[in-house]
Design an enzyme around this catalytic site. Structure first.
Site, mmCIF file in Angstrom:
data_model
loop_
_atom_site.group_PDB
_atom_site.id
_atom_site.type_symbol
_atom_site.label_atom_id
_atom_site.label_comp_id
_atom_site.label_asym_id
_atom_site.label_seq_id
_atom_site.Cartn_x
_atom_site.Cartn_y
_atom_site.Cartn_z
ATOM 1 N N ASP A 55 0.855 -1.192 0.000
ATOM 2 C CA ASP A 55 0.000 0.000 0.000
ATOM 3 C C ASP A 55 0.890 1.240 0.000
ATOM 4 O O ASP A 55 1.794 1.356 0.819
ATOM 5 C CB ASP A 55 -0.896 0.024 1.244
ATOM 6 C CG ASP A 55 -1.870 1.188 1.179
ATOM 7 O OD1 ASP A 55 -2.590 1.287 0.167
ATOM 8 O OD2 ASP A 55 -1.895 2.015 2.110
ATOM 9 N N ASP A 93 -13.062 3.056 42.627
ATOM 10 C CA ASP A 93 -11.710 3.636 42.622
ATOM 11 C C ASP A 93 -11.487 4.356 43.942
ATOM 12 O O ASP A 93 -12.413 4.526 44.746
ATOM 13 C CB ASP A 93 -11.535 4.600 41.426
ATOM 14 C CG ASP A 93 -10.093 4.655 40.939
ATOM 15 O OD1 ASP A 93 -9.203 4.941 41.765
ATOM 16 O OD2 ASP A 93 -9.861 4.416 39.745
ATOM 17 N N ASP A 126 -11.000 1.047 48.337
ATOM 18 C CA ASP A 126 -9.656 0.555 48.089
ATOM 19 C C ASP A 126 -9.766 -0.943 47.787
ATOM 20 O O ASP A 126 -10.248 -1.709 48.627
ATOM 21 C CB ASP A 126 -8.833 0.803 49.368
ATOM 22 C CG ASP A 126 -7.421 0.285 49.240
ATOM 23 O OD1 ASP A 126 -7.163 -0.577 48.385
ATOM 24 O OD2 ASP A 126 -6.572 0.736 50.026
ATOM 25 N N PHE A 127 -9.353 -1.345 46.599
ATOM 26 C CA PHE A 127 -9.582 -2.760 46.245
ATOM 27 C C PHE A 127 -8.692 -3.733 47.020
ATOM 28 O O PHE A 127 -8.880 -4.934 46.933
ATOM 29 C CB PHE A 127 -9.546 -3.007 44.734
ATOM 30 C CG PHE A 127 -8.396 -2.445 43.936
ATOM 31 C CD1 PHE A 127 -7.085 -2.623 44.318
ATOM 32 C CD2 PHE A 127 -8.668 -1.760 42.740
ATOM 33 C CE1 PHE A 127 -6.043 -2.128 43.550
ATOM 34 C CE2 PHE A 127 -7.622 -1.248 41.968
ATOM 35 C CZ PHE A 127 -6.307 -1.429 42.383
HETATM 36 C C1 LIG Z 1 -3.343 2.882 35.426
HETATM 37 S S1 LIG Z 1 -4.849 3.496 36.003
HETATM 38 C C2 LIG Z 1 -6.006 2.633 34.995
HETATM 39 C C3 LIG Z 1 -7.283 3.370 34.843
HETATM 40 C C4 LIG Z 1 -8.319 2.698 33.970
HETATM 41 N N1 LIG Z 1 -8.704 1.400 34.475
HETATM 42 C C5 LIG Z 1 -7.865 2.635 32.540
HETATM 43 O O1 LIG Z 1 -7.789 1.546 31.961
HETATM 44 O O2 LIG Z 1 -7.598 3.692 31.957
HETATM 45 C C6 LIG Z 1 -5.014 2.717 37.590
HETATM 46 C C7 LIG Z 1 -6.276 3.068 38.352
HETATM 47 O O3 LIG Z 1 -6.338 2.266 39.532
HETATM 48 C C8 LIG Z 1 -6.728 3.071 40.616
HETATM 49 N N2 LIG Z 1 -6.245 2.469 41.875
HETATM 50 C C9 LIG Z 1 -4.965 2.369 42.283
HETATM 51 N N3 LIG Z 1 -4.914 1.753 43.477
HETATM 52 C C10 LIG Z 1 -6.180 1.477 43.821
HETATM 53 C C11 LIG Z 1 -6.767 0.842 44.955
HETATM 54 N N4 LIG Z 1 -6.016 0.406 45.956
HETATM 55 N N5 LIG Z 1 -8.102 0.711 44.988
HETATM 56 C C12 LIG Z 1 -8.873 1.176 43.967
HETATM 57 N N6 LIG Z 1 -8.377 1.774 42.869
HETATM 58 C C13 LIG Z 1 -7.041 1.924 42.807
HETATM 59 C C14 LIG Z 1 -6.079 4.419 40.300
HETATM 60 O O4 LIG Z 1 -6.705 5.466 41.019
HETATM 61 C C15 LIG Z 1 -6.308 4.509 38.796
HETATM 62 O O5 LIG Z 1 -7.555 5.065 38.492
#
Ligand SMILES: C[S@@+](CC[C@H](N)C(=O)[O-])C[C@H]1O[C@@H](n2cnc3c(N)ncnc32)[C@H](O)[C@@H]1O
Length: 606
Positions: free
Chosen positions: A81, A472, A499-500
């Site tokens: 192409d 988040d 907090d996960f």
């Molecule tokens: C790299 S970003 C990814 C954002 C989104 N999932 C994307 O694909 O664009 C990581 C995300 O994880 C969140 N995060 C980090 N530690 C966390 C925790 N302990 N509990 C919940 N969320 C968390 C951050 O605030 C951020 O929004």
């Protein structure tokens, strides 16, 4: 004849050229290649904006053309192409005379690039299945048009010649009269880079001999790169299908050249024995300057100004920016050279790519990412030397982004910048992630670390029954409101702070982790997956999206550079294994666009 061995390697194979271009056919048959012409039916309609570079677009189109064939198993299919690129605008074939006029006016008096992407597909049938292996490359040639009068342009258009040609001209015929000079492979402008094609065949069919490998290691130049020197006897030629190394795939998926910068030139030493200019190396040394120019222009909101008010003269731009006129003009001219702006007698205006991706309000804006790279990632990379010596974790060490579990040790402004960067990136990938698998069996989803909710929005849009929770950290969900656009599907999206690693995860039959796992070391990753596994009911799902990291991509330029600040990506197989280890079965892997791979598993009965 010394040239014969390379082309001769295809002599006893059934070769198909997937192109109707008489010019390509002529170039290849003049070189002595025997082939069947089966024009591709693939429509050239890939979204140009989704490719990082014009050549990536040309290579993908070439590949799609070659793979589209109704393969009655030829041995080799060749797709190509050709595109013409001026500024950052890609010109293909004109659709009518007005279109041809628009194209030729853009080229008038200027330099432009001609790229041809080429895909060589080797096919072989195994157990009734057709296996294909693709090798791809591109060639770039610079062409300069003379200053041409309107009259001359129309005379040329009325000759009918522009209509089936990329960029609206044919250099091998009357169009040659428009051209002042050509730098690079002339045949590439005609439609097929024969020299590079032969080099690629040489690389495929003559893998380096063990005794030559030291040359590869020292000079990063493939031992067989000057196909002109080959003979079957001395090269110990082999079929690419039989070679374990040095065979296909040297050109990496994202279009990075496989040789070191300057290597192809270095292989072609001048007659006086002095090495030619290492242009690629010099470009690499200047790379940081180009990034900083882009970041500075974004920070000054230059692209926003020109989107709304352009074209503008340098003095007017300087006045609006409250900046020095000379300095502003300098910045504007560099942006023109980088393909971000165009300059005409009426002043400076955005190129299409700048309006689409660098103005702040656009649907596809990457301004947030540029801003974040400037404010944070730039700083991380200035500490690369100490990090290499001490083995420091770049992101955490230099920025302290995530000091402890669940706490962003950063200001509100830094959090917002981070969210804008994630928002920009997510807009590029969310649709691919949401549609990589059919998720319609799920009625509730929880996007863990879902940030500004871009993926949640895409999921809700794609699956009308789905309720989506974005989970988040509190400091993120608190600011997420500023990113919402409204719309009917937002009724099915809610934001939950937490907090996960510590808090109960919201109930859902599908958990989603998009670009989360790469941030965490193994112990944290297992903790998170085990918490999800405990919350997920049998039959529920876990969808993981991460940076594409198949083996060959792990070695390519973009993921390698990213890994320096964002951690080493894990491969699809590693993700498959992780999900299985945490109680998920039927784990499937799919590609989600150019940037990510996605893994989906179903929670087994414990
Ligand atoms: C790299 S970003 C990814 C954002 C989104 N999932 C994307 O694909 O664009 C990581 C995300 O994880 C969140 N995060 C980090 N530690 C966390 C925790 N302990 N509990 C919940 N969320 C968390 C951050 O605030 C951020 O929004």
């Amino acid at each position: 004849m010394v040239l014969c061995p390379v082309i001769g390697k295809l002599q006893h194979k059934h070769v198909v050229l997937a192109s109707a271009s008489p010019r390509r056919q002529e170039i290849l048959s003049n070189a002595g290649l025997r082939f069947e012409v089966v024009p591709s039916r693939f429509k050239e309609k890939l979204r140009k904006a989704s490719f990082a570079t014009p050549y990536a677009y040309a290579m993908e189109t070439a590949k799609q053309k070659a793979l589209e064939k109704d393969l009655r198993a030829p041995d080799v299919v060749i797709g190509a192409d050709t595109i013409v690129v001026v500024g950052a605008v890609i010109l293909e074939k004109p659709v009518d005379k007005q279109d041809a006029y628009r194209m030729l006016s853009r080229l008038n008096g200027k330099e432009h690039s001609v790229f041809t992407g080429v895909a060589i597909v080797h096919c072989c049938s195994k157990d009734g299945r057709l296996d294909t292996e693709v090798s791809e490359f591109y060639e770039e040639t610079t062409v300069k048009f003379s200053e041409l009068s309107e009259e001359l342009l129309w005379e040329y258009i009325n000759s009918g010649e522009p209509m089936d040609k990329a960029g609206g001209y044919g250099i091998q015929a009357q169009g040659g009269m428009l051209v002042e000079y050509v730098h690079g492979d002339f045949l590439n402008v005609v439609g097929f880079p024969l020299n590079h094609f032969c080099k690629e065949l040489a690389r495929l069919y003559y893998p380096p001999r063990p005794e030559d490998l030291h040359r590869v290691r020292h000079a990063s130049i493939p031992a067989v790169d000057t196909f002109e020197n080959l003979s079957d006897m001395e090269a110990g030629g082999s079929d690419p299908g039989q070679s374990a190394e040095g065979g296909r795939g040297g050109q990496q998926a994202d279009g990075d050249r496989s040789q070191a910068p300057g290597a192809p030139d270095a292989a072609l030493n001048g007659a006086d024995g002095r090495p030619p200019l290492p242009a690629g190396l010099l470009e690499l040394m200047d790379g940081f300057k180009a990034s900083k120019v882009l970041f500075t222009a974004c920070k000054l909101k230059l692209f926003d100004m020109l989107k709304d008010q352009g074209p503008l003269k340098a003095v007017d731009i300087a006045r609006k920016l409250n900046a020095c006129a000379g300095g502003t003009e300098w910045l504007l001219d560099v942006c023109v050279a980088l393909g971000l702006l165009e300059k005409t007698h009426r002043g400076y205006s955005n190129t299409e790519v700048a309006t689409l991706h660098l103005a702040s309000d656009g649907e596809h804006s990457l301004q947030g990412l540029a801003e974040y790279n400037d404010a944070h990632v730039w700083g991380v990379f200035t500490r690369l030397g100490p990090a290499v010596q001490e083995g420091a974790d770049q992101t955490r060490g230099a920025l302290g982004v995530m000091e402890e579990e669940g706490h962003l040790s950063q200001s509100r402004e830094m959090t917002l910048q981070f969210m804008r960067a994630m928002h920009s990136l997510s807009k590029l990938t969310a649709h691919h992630v949401a549609t990589a698998f059919d998720l319609s069996r799920f009625t509730s989803a929880c996007d863990l670390g879902g940030c500004t909710g871009i993926l949640a929005r895409e999921l809700a849009q794609e699956y009308p029954r789905l309720q989506v929770t974005v989970f988040d950290l509190p400091e993120v969900t608190e600011l997420s409101g500023g990113f919402q656009r409204g719309g009917r599907q937002t009724e099915r999206i809610r934001f939950v702070p937490g907090d996960f690693f510590k808090d109960n995860l919201p109930e859902a039959d599908l958990y989603v982790l998009s670009r989360i796992l790469q941030d965490w070391p193994d112990d944290k990753l297992h903790k998170l997956l085990s918490r999800i596994s405990s919350s997920c009911k049998p039959g529920g799902g876990l969808l993981v999206a991460e940076a594409a990291a198949e083996e060959k991509e792990r070695a390519s330029r973009r993921p390698r550079l990213r890994a320096l600040s964002a951690g080493q990506p894990r491969s699809p197989d590693e993700h498959r294994w992780l999900l299985q280890r945490h109680g998920f079965q039927d784990v499937r892997v799919a590609r989600a666009g150019d940037l990510l791979h996605v893994v989906l598993g179903t929670r087994a009965v414990p």
